[in-house]
Design a protein around this motif. Sequence first.
Motif, PDB file in Angstrom:
ATOM      1  N   ILE A 237       0.813  -1.163  -0.036  1.00 46.51           N
ATOM      2  CA  ILE A 237      -0.013   0.182   0.072  1.00 46.51           C
ATOM      3  C   ILE A 237       0.844   1.222  -0.117  1.00 46.51           C
ATOM      4  CG2 ILE A 237      -1.583   1.483   1.474  1.00 46.51           C
ATOM      5  CD1 ILE A 237      -3.197  -1.059   2.189  1.00 46.51           C
ATOM      6  N   GLN A 238       1.999   1.181   1.065  1.00 49.02           N
ATOM      7  CA  GLN A 238       2.839   2.278   1.006  1.00 49.02           C
ATOM      8  C   GLN A 238       3.621   2.740  -0.533  1.00 49.02           C
ATOM      9  OE1 GLN A 238       5.399   2.419   4.508  1.00 49.02           O
ATOM     10  NE2 GLN A 238       6.628   4.040   3.767  1.00 49.02           N
ATOM     11  N   SER A 239       4.248   1.630  -0.943  1.00 47.35           N
ATOM     12  CA  SER A 239       4.913   1.933  -2.226  1.00 47.35           C
ATOM     13  C   SER A 239       3.921   2.323  -3.526  1.00 47.35           C
ATOM     14  CB  SER A 239       5.872   0.701  -2.431  1.00 47.35           C
ATOM     15  OG  SER A 239       4.734  -0.446  -2.741  1.00 47.35           O
ATOM     16  N   SER A 240       2.642   1.553  -3.348  1.00 41.88           N
ATOM     17  CA  SER A 240       1.678   1.702  -4.514  1.00 41.88           C
ATOM     18  C   SER A 240       1.235   3.001  -4.498  1.00 41.88           C
ATOM     19  CB  SER A 240       0.810   0.636  -4.685  1.00 41.88           C
ATOM     20  OG  SER A 240       0.073   0.457  -3.450  1.00 41.88           O
ATOM     21  N   LEU A 241       0.893   3.523  -3.332  1.00 36.21           N
ATOM     22  CA  LEU A 241       0.296   4.720  -3.158  1.00 36.21           C
ATOM     23  C   LEU A 241       1.334   5.786  -3.561  1.00 36.21           C
ATOM     24  CD1 LEU A 241      -1.816   6.543  -2.099  1.00 36.21           C
ATOM     25  CD2 LEU A 241      -0.978   6.587   0.120  1.00 36.21           C
ATOM     26  N   TYR A 242       2.518   5.709  -3.134  1.00 43.53           N
ATOM     27  CA  TYR A 242       3.448   6.671  -3.544  1.00 43.53           C
ATOM     28  C   TYR A 242       3.702   6.831  -5.173  1.00 43.53           C
ATOM     29  CZ  TYR A 242       8.340   8.784  -4.451  1.00 43.53           C
ATOM     30  OH  TYR A 242       9.198   9.592  -5.096  1.00 43.53           O
ATOM     31  N   ASP A 243       3.812   5.607  -5.537  1.00 38.79           N
ATOM     32  CA  ASP A 243       3.904   5.416  -7.259  1.00 38.79           C
ATOM     33  C   ASP A 243       2.681   5.965  -8.000  1.00 38.79           C
ATOM     34  OD1 ASP A 243       6.155   4.258  -7.119  1.00 38.79           O
ATOM     35  OD2 ASP A 243       5.202   2.055  -7.334  1.00 38.79           O
ATOM     36  N   ALA A 244       1.331   5.917  -7.164  1.00 37.76           N
ATOM     37  CA  ALA A 244      -0.026   6.424  -7.705  1.00 37.76           C
ATOM     38  C   ALA A 244      -0.019   7.962  -7.777  1.00 37.76           C
ATOM     39  CB  ALA A 244      -1.267   5.899  -6.955  1.00 37.76           C
ATOM     40  N   ILE A 245       0.446   8.332  -6.717  1.00 41.55           N
ATOM     41  CA  ILE A 245       0.516   9.795  -6.348  1.00 41.55           C
ATOM     42  C   ILE A 245       1.445  10.672  -7.568  1.00 41.55           C
ATOM     43  CG2 ILE A 245       1.244  11.715  -4.673  1.00 41.55           C
ATOM     44  CD1 ILE A 245      -0.010   9.942  -2.705  1.00 41.55           C
ATOM     45  N   THR A 246       2.537  10.049  -7.501  1.00 41.66           N
ATOM     46  CA  THR A 246       3.711  10.612  -8.422  1.00 41.66           C
ATOM     47  C   THR A 246       3.111  10.313 -10.000  1.00 41.66           C
ATOM     48  OG1 THR A 246       5.324   9.712  -7.035  1.00 41.66           O
ATOM     49  CG2 THR A 246       6.172  10.218  -9.389  1.00 41.66           C
ATOM     50  N   GLN A 247       2.329   9.327 -10.363  1.00 40.78           N
ATOM     51  CA  GLN A 247       1.961   8.992 -11.735  1.00 40.78           C
ATOM     52  C   GLN A 247       1.082  10.179 -11.895  1.00 40.78           C
ATOM     53  OE1 GLN A 247       0.352   5.036 -12.871  1.00 40.78           O
ATOM     54  NE2 GLN A 247      -1.411   5.884 -13.330  1.00 40.78           N
ATOM     55  N   GLU A 248       0.046  10.467 -11.009  1.00 43.10           N
ATOM     56  CA  GLU A 248      -1.082  11.304 -11.237  1.00 43.10           C
ATOM     57  C   GLU A 248      -0.704  12.814 -10.909  1.00 43.10           C
ATOM     58  OE1 GLU A 248      -3.868  10.615 -12.693  1.00 43.10           O
ATOM     59  OE2 GLU A 248      -3.140   8.413 -12.435  1.00 43.10           O
ATOM     60  N   LYS A 249       0.743  13.148 -10.480  1.00 41.68           N
ATOM     61  CA  LYS A 249       1.170  14.535 -10.391  1.00 41.68           C
ATOM     62  C   LYS A 249       0.449  15.072  -9.276  1.00 41.68           C
ATOM     63  CE  LYS A 249       3.141  14.610 -14.938  1.00 41.68           C
ATOM     64  NZ  LYS A 249       3.415  15.507 -16.210  1.00 41.68           N
ATOM     65  N   LEU A 250       0.274  14.510  -8.289  1.00 32.12           N
ATOM     66  CA  LEU A 250      -0.620  15.139  -7.094  1.00 32.12           C
ATOM     67  C   LEU A 250       0.097  15.839  -6.110  1.00 32.12           C
ATOM     68  CD1 LEU A 250      -3.534  12.365  -6.764  1.00 32.12           C
ATOM     69  CD2 LEU A 250      -3.562  14.690  -7.807  1.00 32.12           C
ATOM     70  N   ASN A 251      -0.012  16.529  -5.099  1.00 28.40           N
ATOM     71  CA  ASN A 251       0.580  16.988  -4.236  1.00 28.40           C
ATOM     72  C   ASN A 251      -0.089  16.987  -2.894  1.00 28.40           C
ATOM     73  OD1 ASN A 251       3.095  18.103  -5.486  1.00 28.40           O
ATOM     74  ND2 ASN A 251       1.529  19.473  -6.578  1.00 28.40           N
ATOM     75  N   PRO A 252      -0.152  15.967  -2.119  1.00 29.91           N
ATOM     76  CA  PRO A 252      -0.957  15.758  -0.961  1.00 29.91           C
ATOM     77  C   PRO A 252      -0.362  16.622   0.001  1.00 29.91           C
ATOM     78  CG  PRO A 252      -0.008  13.569  -1.624  1.00 29.91           C
ATOM     79  CD  PRO A 252       0.799  14.681  -2.387  1.00 29.91           C
ATOM     80  N   VAL A 253      -1.229  17.109   0.933  1.00 30.13           N
ATOM     81  CA  VAL A 253      -0.973  17.848   2.214  1.00 30.13           C
ATOM     82  C   VAL A 253      -1.613  16.990   3.326  1.00 30.13           C
ATOM     83  CG1 VAL A 253      -1.441  19.963   3.515  1.00 30.13           C
ATOM     84  CG2 VAL A 253      -1.143  19.923   0.952  1.00 30.13           C
ATOM     85  N   GLY A 254      -0.573  16.666   4.387  1.00 28.62           N
ATOM     86  CA  GLY A 254      -0.833  15.750   5.173  1.00 28.62           C
ATOM     87  C   GLY A 254      -0.846  14.391   4.868  1.00 28.62           C
ATOM     88  N   THR A 255      -1.105  13.592   6.003  1.00 31.75           N
ATOM     89  CA  THR A 255      -1.000  12.070   5.521  1.00 31.75           C
ATOM     90  C   THR A 255      -2.394  11.697   4.914  1.00 31.75           C
ATOM     91  OG1 THR A 255       0.089  11.866   7.801  1.00 31.75           O
ATOM     92  CG2 THR A 255      -0.515   9.645   6.642  1.00 31.75           C
ATOM     93  N   PRO A 256      -2.275  10.906   3.933  1.00 37.05           N
ATOM     94  CA  PRO A 256      -3.500  10.321   3.192  1.00 37.05           C
ATOM     95  C   PRO A 256      -4.210   9.229   4.204  1.00 37.05           C
ATOM     96  CG  PRO A 256      -1.800  10.181   1.692  1.00 37.05           C
ATOM     97  CD  PRO A 256      -1.183  10.607   3.160  1.00 37.05           C
TER      98      PRO A 256
END
Length: 431
Positions: free
Chosen positions: A72-91
């Motif tokens: 979950i941790q690695s795939s979420l990082y990859d997904a956020i990077t892929q979609e060019k999102l900038n999360p604020v705080g912990t998902p």
Amino acid sequence: MQVSVESPSKLQRRITVTVPLEQLDAAYDKRIQQILKTAKIKGYRPGSSKALDRVKELYGNAARQEALSEVIQSSLYDAITQEKLNPVGTPQVEPKSIAPGKPLEYIATFEVLPEIEGVKFAAKTIEKQVSKITKADIDRVLDRLREQHVTWNEVDRGAADKDQVVIDFRGALDGKTFKGGEAHDYPVVIGSKTMIPGFEEGLIGIKKEEEKIINVTFPENYFATELAGKKVEFTINAHKVSAPSLPEMNEELIKKFGIASGNVEELRTEINKNLENELERVTSNKLKSQIFDLLLEQNPMEVPAALIEREAKRIHDEMHPHHAGKEHDHSPQEMTTFNEAAKRNVILGLLIGEVIKQHKLKPDSERVQQHITKMSAAYEKPEEVIKWYQGDKRRLGEIEMMILEEQVLEKLLESVTVNDKMLDYSDLIKG
């Protein structure tokens, strides 16, 4: 891996991630192999197939949970990077499907930074409050310095303004003494405004050994809410009335203020320098406040709640440094104050950052050095203070950010006419 993104609101993002079963199985097998290398299982040869079965039997559930967390941790990082999102705080992660033999599917929800399409700033003129240090301003400071060394001489008359009265007092609300409303041998200087409004004025005319009853009303914003806005009765007993006697500004007194020569003109020069520094600081802050107010007014935006919460905690810890890092209970009034200030800071930070990015601004190294040199001049060994700033990236970064903020203000004011408005120094400082 499959990823889909939804936008429930302007700042919120909800992504659904589907991870192939093979990826989850590979992470599980890897974790089992790690355990197999280190686990000591009595009666089994390390690395044998029977040992492997026993490891799965003993540690399989834990290994699967660890593998799940890792994936979950690695795939979420990859997904956020892929979609060019900038999360604020912990998902916030919520598993959607974790069935044996099926792909892993989960939903992650988080806030993102607002998109800023250029910063607006329009103003024809701005009024800058300015002042000049006068002889009267320096005289006022000299008077305050003398007051720090006042002596009190007992007098046999009614108390007047600026007199000190030593009293016992007992306050009653609806006939009952309230917490903190009683004191003995308590010195009060009439006109010092250290007591609630009306209390000191009520002491005028009181004489030694006299008892007097005064009625006052606590301010509406008084910190003790049970007393705020309430009318109370104070019974006063006076023990002593004393008049102030101010010392002469002589050589002996002047030396107490750090002027080794004892020369009054040297003291006046030092006072003038300090007042000039304070004037520069206040003038700059007032102008900056005006510009920032306009910037906020012309660029309204929503900001992530996580950023506001984080900034509110920082403000609180700055106000209460001995509590920093600890949990606190705040009254709703306190939290409202923190949140409003925090929201302002967060929006300003984003807008300033955008101006810096838009104009490709960088801290002027010469101005940074000048600022450090100026601050260090107030110390006994300025060269050591300069090294102290230059030797720490965080401290130096704070100065650079301060200078960069000045450069942002200058950029915003490039097409604005700034008109000076002359005020008395005392009015400018108070206002």
